[in-house]
Design an enzyme around this catalytic site. Sequence first.
Site, PDB file in Angstrom:
ATOM      1  CE1 TYR A 124      -3.299  -2.694  -0.040  1.00 26.07           C
ATOM      2  CE2 TYR A 124      -3.755  -2.311   2.262  1.00 26.07           C
ATOM      3  CZ  TYR A 124      -4.007  -2.983   1.091  1.00 26.07           C
ATOM      4  OH  TYR A 124      -4.980  -3.939   1.057  1.00 26.07           O
ATOM      5  CE  LYS A 158       0.677 -16.836  -2.283  1.00 24.55           C
ATOM      6  NZ  LYS A 158       0.094 -18.196  -2.198  1.00 24.55           N
ATOM      7  CG  ASP A 213      -2.337 -19.785  -0.516  1.00 22.56           C
ATOM      8  OD1 ASP A 213      -1.496 -19.706   0.415  1.00 22.56           O
ATOM      9  OD2 ASP A 213      -2.129 -20.435  -1.556  1.00 22.56           O
ATOM     10  CG  ASP A 238      -7.160  -4.476   3.937  1.00 23.77           C
ATOM     11  OD1 ASP A 238      -8.167  -4.459   4.668  1.00 23.77           O
ATOM     12  OD2 ASP A 238      -7.017  -3.722   2.961  1.00 23.77           O
ATOM     13  CG  ASP A 278     -12.438  -6.652   6.176  1.00 24.69           C
ATOM     14  OD1 ASP A 278     -12.052  -6.085   7.222  1.00 24.69           O
ATOM     15  OD2 ASP A 278     -13.001  -6.048   5.244  1.00 24.69           O
TER      16      ASP A 278
END
Length: 371
Positions: free
Chosen positions: A144, A195, A228, A252, A256
């Site tokens: 970001y 990852k 994942d 993020d 959620d």
Amino acid sequence: MTAPKKKILLLPGDGIGTEVMGATRKVIDWFQSAGRTAFEITEDLVGGISYDKHGTPVTAAVIARAKEADAVLLACVGGPKWDTLPFKDRPERGLLAIRKEMGLFANLRPALVFDVLSGASTLKADVVKGFDLMIVRELLGGVYFGEPRGIETLPNGERRGINTQVYTSSEIRRVARVAFELARKRRKKVCSVEKANVMESGVLWRDEVTKLHATEFSDVDLVHMYADNCAMQLVRCPRQFDVIVTDNLFGDLLSDLASMLTGSLGMLPSASLGLKEASGRQAALFEPIHGSAPDIAGRGVANPLAMILSYAMMLRYSFNLAADADLLEKAVQNVLSAGLRTADIVEAGQTSVATAVMGDAVVKELAQLAA
Ligand code: NAD
């Protein structure tokens, strides 16, 4: 000479912000009048309401006040009224500016299922019952913020969008440290998520977390998981986790996902922390995870519990008032067990109550528990 009073800054913001802050203010005032806290409390503007009054979503004076405060309690910002403003004037920019100026690099998002609400999750009640997770998300680095970024036009006329995932070892270590320290106060388990199978920044992340663990936190259990797989495991068997630490982007998404396992946005608090100074002081901002809910704003029906539980987090993490935080969390639990529900968490056969009624019930329960 008596020590100066600790300062807290309240920022109700926009939409349902004033309503949920109003209910929370009664809780804060109860602690003050019961003599359990003696904070110096001020209130100010952020978001669209600040733009309307000052032409900016946050003024330099409010940023200075936030940096000077021992802790900040913010409700939520934004709304359709300001959606067409240029990006720099949007309410959300005010929030981002405060987080950045306060140096808040670690975002703590607890996701916990109150037993009486386990029916509100979209997962089966027996999968989520007892679920109690803390996600620590890195907040000031990663994709970001990484450079280069932008959209460019290539010689062949095609356009290319670019973002860069970038982390330094110190950025990884400081957020991992927060996670390990939290785990020590919980069930002593950290799951570090990246990852590393496909990203170099993930390889570095895993390496730095492993080294920090070996040198300073070997009393805490550490496992590593690809992001994942972590998403899948959160839905398959959420109770396996205690503390998850991860980067800005994965945090993020995963936070959620985790929050929806609990049923309602209106129940979940969060904290964002900066570096601990030598004096022990640490910049900290507490806020519910929900937004300004324009669809219900002004109707007095919003759930104030996420905001009230954010205040409990403030008591625990900024002021080391664990007994008061426990008391407040217990009061919330008892009110829910007694069947009180706002519209977002109401179940068949129950009637919903207004924001103010829920807030008052928590205050009444606090008084009873403390008597
Ligand atoms: P939202 O969280 O405001 O609302 C999503 C849904 O959840 C709505 O149906 C809303 O009514 C419900 N909801 C949220 N909080 C609730 C509560 N306390 N009690 C009962 N129901 C509740 O998200 P959104 O609709 O995507 O965004 C609305 C505005 O909020 C936008 O302007 C967005 O930019 C802003 N926003 C701000 C923050 C923040 O201040 N941190 C976070 C997210 C969104």
